[in-house]
Scaffold this motif. Sequence first.
Motif, PDB file in Angstrom:
ATOM      1  N   PRO A 194     -12.517   5.018   4.587  1.00 22.08           N
ATOM      2  CA  PRO A 194     -11.550   3.995   4.160  1.00 22.08           C
ATOM      3  C   PRO A 194     -12.237   2.966   3.269  1.00 22.08           C
ATOM      4  N   THR A 195     -12.553   3.385   2.048  1.00 20.12           N
ATOM      5  CA  THR A 195     -13.230   2.452   1.145  1.00 20.12           C
ATOM      6  C   THR A 195     -12.321   2.080  -0.014  1.00 20.12           C
ATOM      7  N   GLY A 196     -11.017   2.255   0.159  1.00 12.43           N
ATOM      8  CA  GLY A 196     -10.101   1.861  -0.915  1.00 12.43           C
ATOM      9  C   GLY A 196     -10.083   2.896  -2.025  1.00 12.43           C
ATOM     10  N   ASN A 197      -9.127   2.779  -2.951  1.00 10.58           N
ATOM     11  CA  ASN A 197      -9.093   3.666  -4.115  1.00 10.58           C
ATOM     12  C   ASN A 197      -9.067   5.144  -3.766  1.00 10.58           C
ATOM     13  N   ASP A 229     -14.719  -6.850   3.626  1.00 11.63           N
ATOM     14  CA  ASP A 229     -14.038  -7.844   4.459  1.00 11.63           C
ATOM     15  C   ASP A 229     -13.337  -7.131   5.597  1.00 11.63           C
ATOM     16  N   ALA A 230     -13.267  -7.815   6.764  1.00 11.52           N
ATOM     17  CA  ALA A 230     -12.621  -7.193   7.922  1.00 11.52           C
ATOM     18  C   ALA A 230     -11.198  -6.774   7.567  1.00 11.52           C
ATOM     19  N   SER A 247      -7.013  -2.559   6.246  1.00  2.00           N
ATOM     20  CA  SER A 247      -5.923  -2.093   5.383  1.00  2.00           C
ATOM     21  C   SER A 247      -6.284  -0.767   4.731  1.00  2.00           C
ATOM     22  N   ALA A 248      -7.560  -0.565   4.402  1.00  2.55           N
ATOM     23  CA  ALA A 248      -7.954   0.725   3.824  1.00  2.55           C
ATOM     24  C   ALA A 248      -7.838   1.837   4.871  1.00  2.55           C
ATOM     25  N   ALA A 298       4.513   0.038   4.883  1.00  2.00           N
ATOM     26  CA  ALA A 298       5.366  -1.128   5.142  1.00  2.00           C
ATOM     27  C   ALA A 298       5.480  -1.408   6.640  1.00  2.00           C
ATOM     28  N   ASP A 299       5.084  -0.463   7.463  1.00  3.92           N
ATOM     29  CA  ASP A 299       5.157  -0.650   8.918  1.00  3.92           C
ATOM     30  C   ASP A 299       3.790  -0.412   9.560  1.00  3.92           C
ATOM     31  N   PRO A 300       2.876  -1.391   9.405  1.00  3.70           N
ATOM     32  CA  PRO A 300       1.500  -1.191   9.899  1.00  3.70           C
ATOM     33  C   PRO A 300       1.449  -0.929  11.403  1.00  3.70           C
ATOM     34  N   ALA A 301       2.369  -1.510  12.156  1.00  2.00           N
ATOM     35  CA  ALA A 301       2.326  -1.325  13.617  1.00  2.00           C
ATOM     36  C   ALA A 301       2.516   0.150  13.977  1.00  2.00           C
ATOM     37  N   GLU A 302       3.361   0.816  13.213  1.00  2.00           N
ATOM     38  CA  GLU A 302       3.615   2.245  13.463  1.00  2.00           C
ATOM     39  C   GLU A 302       2.354   3.064  13.162  1.00  2.00           C
ATOM     40  N   ILE A 303       1.662   2.713  12.079  1.00  2.00           N
ATOM     41  CA  ILE A 303       0.412   3.412  11.741  1.00  2.00           C
ATOM     42  C   ILE A 303      -0.631   3.173  12.828  1.00  2.00           C
TER      43      ILE A 303
END
Length: 353
Positions: free
Chosen positions: A12-15, A53-54, A59-60, A320-325
């Motif tokens: 999970p490093t973005g991009n 950043d934490a 998010s990644a 859009a639903d981070p809790a579900e992820i």
Amino acid sequence: AFQPRCFSGVQPTGNLHLGNYLGAVSRWVPLQDQMPSIFCVVDLHAITAGFPDAGELKSATREVTAAYIAAGIDPKRSIIFNQSQVKEHAELAWIFNCVARMGWLNRMTQFKDKAGKNSENASVGLFAYPNLMAADILAYRATHVPVGDDQKQHLELTRDIAQKFNNDFAERIKELGIGVPNPTPSPEVPDEFYLPLPEPMIAGPATRIMSLRDGTKKMSKSDPSDLSRINLADDADAISKKVKKAKTDPEPLPGEVEGLKGRPEADNLVGIFAALAGKTKEEVIRDYGGQPFSVFKPALADLAVDKLAPLSGEMRRLMADPAEIDKVLKAGAESASAIAEPVLRDMRKIIGF
Ligand code: ADP
Ligand code: NA
């Protein structure tokens, strides 16, 4: 014999980019029908090149999880989780730090690429990264590892680690009665293994997608130039622009696939087209051989937009639903722990802790 099990992961490093999708995630989807599968978001690997950043790490991690699900990994059938939530990865990585030899790691080309000239300043974690990767796979005694071609050397190291562990502890493994008959008996190796020697699964036209700006470098999340890669999050305009700006030579496409030799940029674009269309490079050349890039590039851009737009749309919907992820990741971590804990319990016994 060892139960077939597949394990793979993305950092999970973005991009998240087209190489990750074509070289890895898209290939995992059909494997779910063939064997139990575990797909990990390898966040412990993501700190080897520096601590993000934490908030960025979280998010990644969610973005990669969303990509897995959007691509067709079904969390009801396969285990999806993030590495830092299952402590056995770190524990086994330490054990493997003591199995792997310095000389083995010194030969890893990815470390040389990533550390660059100033390797004295690289983290020890970046150097030991392949041992953590071996732990990721072997904590589940996984037998199959679908990865891009850039990971081939690391997978060979995983096999070397498994083999050395099986050899060094052959007597203990036998004594404890927890070995599995060696699938390919030979005089040099013990007749019972505790760890499988996992098979890399690397095949097809897109095992190594190269940078759009430099045909000799692989497309990578860490490339500072955004024009070098197509991100899964890119919209149609961005995709078209990047394909149009992709570096090429002035010649039209060759009439035969052999003519791509020595033309890394052309070869790369044809390979991307083939993988996206589910065709071979020969088939692409049959359709576009002799055509200039002014014809081929727009066709490639349209194809990429067609294939990637539904994926990025679904990713956005899921994110859009981070809790579900997070719920998927939590359930996945529980299922993963239920496999890795007994393996580590055995390995502690074998070692004598
Ligand atoms: P990156 O190298 O971009 O940081 P990761 O290390 O997270 O990506 O790799 C995740 C998976 O994606 C691995 O299976 C790797 O082989 C595959 N992969 C990464 N880059 C490419 C590429 N350019 N072409 C094909 N597969 C790739
Ligand atoms: Na990589």
